[in-house]
Design a protein around this motif. Structure first.
Motif, PDB file in Angstrom:
ATOM      1  N   GLY A  49       0.838  -1.185   0.000  1.00 10.45           N
ATOM      2  CA  GLY A  49       0.000   0.000   0.000  1.00 10.45           C
ATOM      3  C   GLY A  49       0.876   1.239   0.000  1.00 10.45           C
ATOM      4  N   LEU A  50       0.301   2.361   0.409  1.00  8.50           N
ATOM      5  CA  LEU A  50       1.025   3.625   0.349  1.00  8.50           C
ATOM      6  C   LEU A  50       1.909   3.874   1.560  1.00  8.50           C
ATOM      7  CD1 LEU A  50      -1.703   6.048  -1.064  1.00  8.50           C
ATOM      8  CD2 LEU A  50       0.335   5.198  -2.251  1.00  8.50           C
ATOM      9  N   TYR A  51       1.578   3.306   2.710  1.00 11.26           N
ATOM     10  CA  TYR A  51       2.216   3.767   3.929  1.00 11.26           C
ATOM     11  C   TYR A  51       2.873   2.667   4.756  1.00 11.26           C
ATOM     12  CZ  TYR A  51      -0.653   7.626   2.449  1.00 11.26           C
ATOM     13  OH  TYR A  51      -1.236   8.600   1.697  1.00 11.26           O
ATOM     14  N   THR A  52       3.059   1.489   4.194  1.00 13.69           N
ATOM     15  CA  THR A  52       3.755   0.415   4.890  1.00 13.69           C
ATOM     16  C   THR A  52       4.911  -0.077   4.034  1.00 13.69           C
ATOM     17  OG1 THR A  52       1.747  -0.294   6.029  1.00 13.69           O
ATOM     18  CG2 THR A  52       3.534  -1.893   5.902  1.00 13.69           C
ATOM     19  N   ILE A  53       6.059  -0.289   4.677  1.00 18.67           N
ATOM     20  CA  ILE A  53       7.243  -0.821   3.999  1.00 18.67           C
ATOM     21  C   ILE A  53       7.637  -2.113   4.691  1.00 18.67           C
ATOM     22  CG2 ILE A  53       9.662  -0.421   3.417  1.00 18.67           C
ATOM     23  CD1 ILE A  53       9.039   2.592   3.470  1.00 18.67           C
ATOM     24  N   ALA A 203      15.691   8.117   6.696  1.00 20.14           N
ATOM     25  CA  ALA A 203      16.169   6.885   6.072  1.00 20.14           C
ATOM     26  C   ALA A 203      15.743   5.685   6.902  1.00 20.14           C
ATOM     27  CB  ALA A 203      17.685   6.909   5.909  1.00 20.14           C
ATOM     28  N   ILE A 204      15.703   4.531   6.241  1.00 20.49           N
ATOM     29  CA  ILE A 204      15.376   3.259   6.875  1.00 20.49           C
ATOM     30  C   ILE A 204      16.397   2.232   6.394  1.00 20.49           C
ATOM     31  CG2 ILE A 204      13.643   1.436   7.150  1.00 20.49           C
ATOM     32  CD1 ILE A 204      11.554   3.552   6.213  1.00 20.49           C
ATOM     33  N   SER A 205      16.876   1.398   7.288  1.00 17.21           N
ATOM     34  CA  SER A 205      17.813   0.363   6.863  1.00 17.21           C
ATOM     35  C   SER A 205      17.569  -0.925   7.633  1.00 17.21           C
ATOM     36  CB  SER A 205      19.269   0.812   7.065  1.00 17.21           C
ATOM     37  OG  SER A 205      19.635   0.734   8.422  1.00 17.21           O
ATOM     38  N   ALA A 206      18.205  -1.989   7.160  1.00 11.16           N
ATOM     39  CA  ALA A 206      18.253  -3.268   7.858  1.00 11.16           C
ATOM     40  C   ALA A 206      19.497  -4.005   7.393  1.00 11.16           C
ATOM     41  CB  ALA A 206      17.006  -4.103   7.568  1.00 11.16           C
ATOM     42  N   ASP A 207      20.214  -4.616   8.342  1.00 12.87           N
ATOM     43  CA  ASP A 207      21.403  -5.368   7.960  1.00 12.87           C
ATOM     44  C   ASP A 207      21.477  -6.668   8.744  1.00 12.87           C
ATOM     45  OD1 ASP A 207      23.831  -4.905  10.208  1.00 12.87           O
ATOM     46  OD2 ASP A 207      22.225  -3.427  10.242  1.00 12.87           O
ATOM     47  N   SER A 208      22.028  -7.688   8.078  1.00 11.61           N
ATOM     48  CA  SER A 208      22.166  -9.000   8.720  1.00 11.61           C
ATOM     49  C   SER A 208      23.395  -9.746   8.229  1.00 11.61           C
ATOM     50  CB  SER A 208      20.915  -9.840   8.462  1.00 11.61           C
ATOM     51  OG  SER A 208      20.765 -10.124   7.082  1.00 11.61           O
ATOM     52  N   GLU A 209      24.322  -9.030   7.601  1.00 12.21           N
ATOM     53  CA  GLU A 209      25.448  -9.723   6.982  1.00 12.21           C
ATOM     54  C   GLU A 209      26.503 -10.188   7.976  1.00 12.21           C
ATOM     55  OE1 GLU A 209      27.050  -5.427   6.653  1.00 12.21           O
ATOM     56  OE2 GLU A 209      25.187  -6.478   7.050  1.00 12.21           O
ATOM     57  N   ASP A 210      26.551  -9.582   9.167  1.00 15.04           N
ATOM     58  CA  ASP A 210      27.593  -9.966  10.114  1.00 15.04           C
ATOM     59  C   ASP A 210      27.311 -11.323  10.756  1.00 15.04           C
ATOM     60  OD1 ASP A 210      29.652  -7.775  10.317  1.00 15.04           O
ATOM     61  OD2 ASP A 210      27.817  -6.614  10.512  1.00 15.04           O
ATOM     62  N   SER A 218       8.765  -4.676   9.490  1.00 11.22           N
ATOM     63  CA  SER A 218       7.883  -3.773   8.757  1.00 11.22           C
ATOM     64  C   SER A 218       7.839  -2.440   9.478  1.00 11.22           C
ATOM     65  CB  SER A 218       6.457  -4.339   8.662  1.00 11.22           C
ATOM     66  OG  SER A 218       6.431  -5.615   8.094  1.00 11.22           O
ATOM     67  N   ILE A 219       7.597  -1.385   8.726  1.00 14.35           N
ATOM     68  CA  ILE A 219       7.412  -0.054   9.286  1.00 14.35           C
ATOM     69  C   ILE A 219       6.277   0.619   8.539  1.00 14.35           C
ATOM     70  CG2 ILE A 219       9.208   0.965   7.802  1.00 14.35           C
ATOM     71  CD1 ILE A 219       9.911   2.783  10.203  1.00 14.35           C
ATOM     72  N   ARG A 220       5.417   1.315   9.260  1.00 11.44           N
ATOM     73  CA  ARG A 220       4.276   1.961   8.609  1.00 11.44           C
ATOM     74  C   ARG A 220       3.986   3.306   9.260  1.00 11.44           C
ATOM     75  NH1 ARG A 220      -0.943  -1.707  10.642  1.00 11.44           N
ATOM     76  NH2 ARG A 220      -0.989  -0.931  12.793  1.00 11.44           N
ATOM     77  N   ASN A 221       3.239   4.129   8.525  1.00 14.12           N
ATOM     78  CA  ASN A 221       2.778   5.423   9.013  1.00 14.12           C
ATOM     79  C   ASN A 221       3.929   6.294   9.525  1.00 14.12           C
ATOM     80  OD1 ASN A 221       0.123   4.667   8.442  1.00 14.12           O
ATOM     81  ND2 ASN A 221      -0.105   3.684  10.444  1.00 14.12           N
TER      82      ASN A 221
END
Length: 225
Positions: A49-53, A203-210, A218-221
């Motif tokens: 939708g428009l407001y959830t990532i 900004a938004i990030s996520a990391d899991s390589e280590d 998820s992030i919304r609104n």
């Protein structure tokens, strides 16, 4: 506008709907841009939708950012959002650096009197090399799997530029949507000891390589209020 509220359409998502290393066209239309890390598989960000990532990390790292419209410059808004972490599957890696399933950044311009010429030069060099708009200093709100909520200290990756706050911990994983509200300008003054000039980008990030782990968040609104 990304700063308005709307309920998401689904609770789960399939990260395969967006090609690895490409930005979801729906996010691009909203003004988001993707930055990836060299020689590391990119985290996948998917619009719901428009407001959830939706955020899928699998031994990966990436960041999306959105520059703010000029109309918000000079205001002192709070940043509000809702986020959740639904899945954390630890891999076999033993990296010395932490992995974060979701992070929110607020980047600020700063008056010259608070940042010397050498730091301004290095900031321009660092941010332009990374592909980000040049800015002064950054607040980092982390959902950590390793530290308790409330921990706060200079961001170890860019300690001269950014300050980190552990907003949520592993204890909140799989707890459903959690609402946040941060007084950005008060947080900035507490972190750096002087006022910010204007909010420049989010900004938004996520990391899991280590750790080589797999996470789903998820992030919304996400909006200014």
């Amino acid at each position: 506008d990304v700063y308005k509220r709307q309920e998401s359409t689904t609770e789960r998502f399939d990260p395969g709907q967006v090609a690895i290393g490409e930005l979801d066209p729906a996010l691009a239309e909203q003004g988001w841009r993707l930055l990836t890390k060299r020689n590391v598989a990119p985290t996948v960000f998917t619009a719901d939708g428009l407001y959830t990532i939706r955020i899928a990390a699998n031994n990966s790292n990436a960041l999306i950012y959105r520059e703010l419209p000029a109309t918000v410059h000079g205001d002192r808004p709070a940043l509000v959002w809702e986020w959740r972490v639904d899945a954390v599957s630890q891999g076999g890696g033993a990296g010395k650096d932490p992995d974060w399933p979701v992070v929110v950044y607020a980047a600020f311009d700063v008056d010259k009197q608070y940042v010397g010429w050498w730091r301004r030069f290095m900031n321009r060099l660092t941010f332009s090399f990374a592909g980000l708009p040049a800015t002064g200093k950054i607040l980092t709100y982390v959902w950590s799997l390793d530290e308790p909520a409330g921990a706060a200290y200079p961001n170890p990756y860019i300690p001269k530029v950014a300050y980190l706050r552990v907003q949520r911990s592993a204890q909140s994983v799989d707890s459903g949507w959690i609402a946040e509200r941060r007084d950005l300008y008060a947080d900035f003054e507490t972190a750096f000891g002087h006022p910010a000039k204007a909010l420049a980008f989010i900004a938004i990030s996520a990391d899991s390589e280590d750790t080589g782990s797999v996470t789903r968040a998820s992030i919304r609104n996400l909006r200014l209020d």
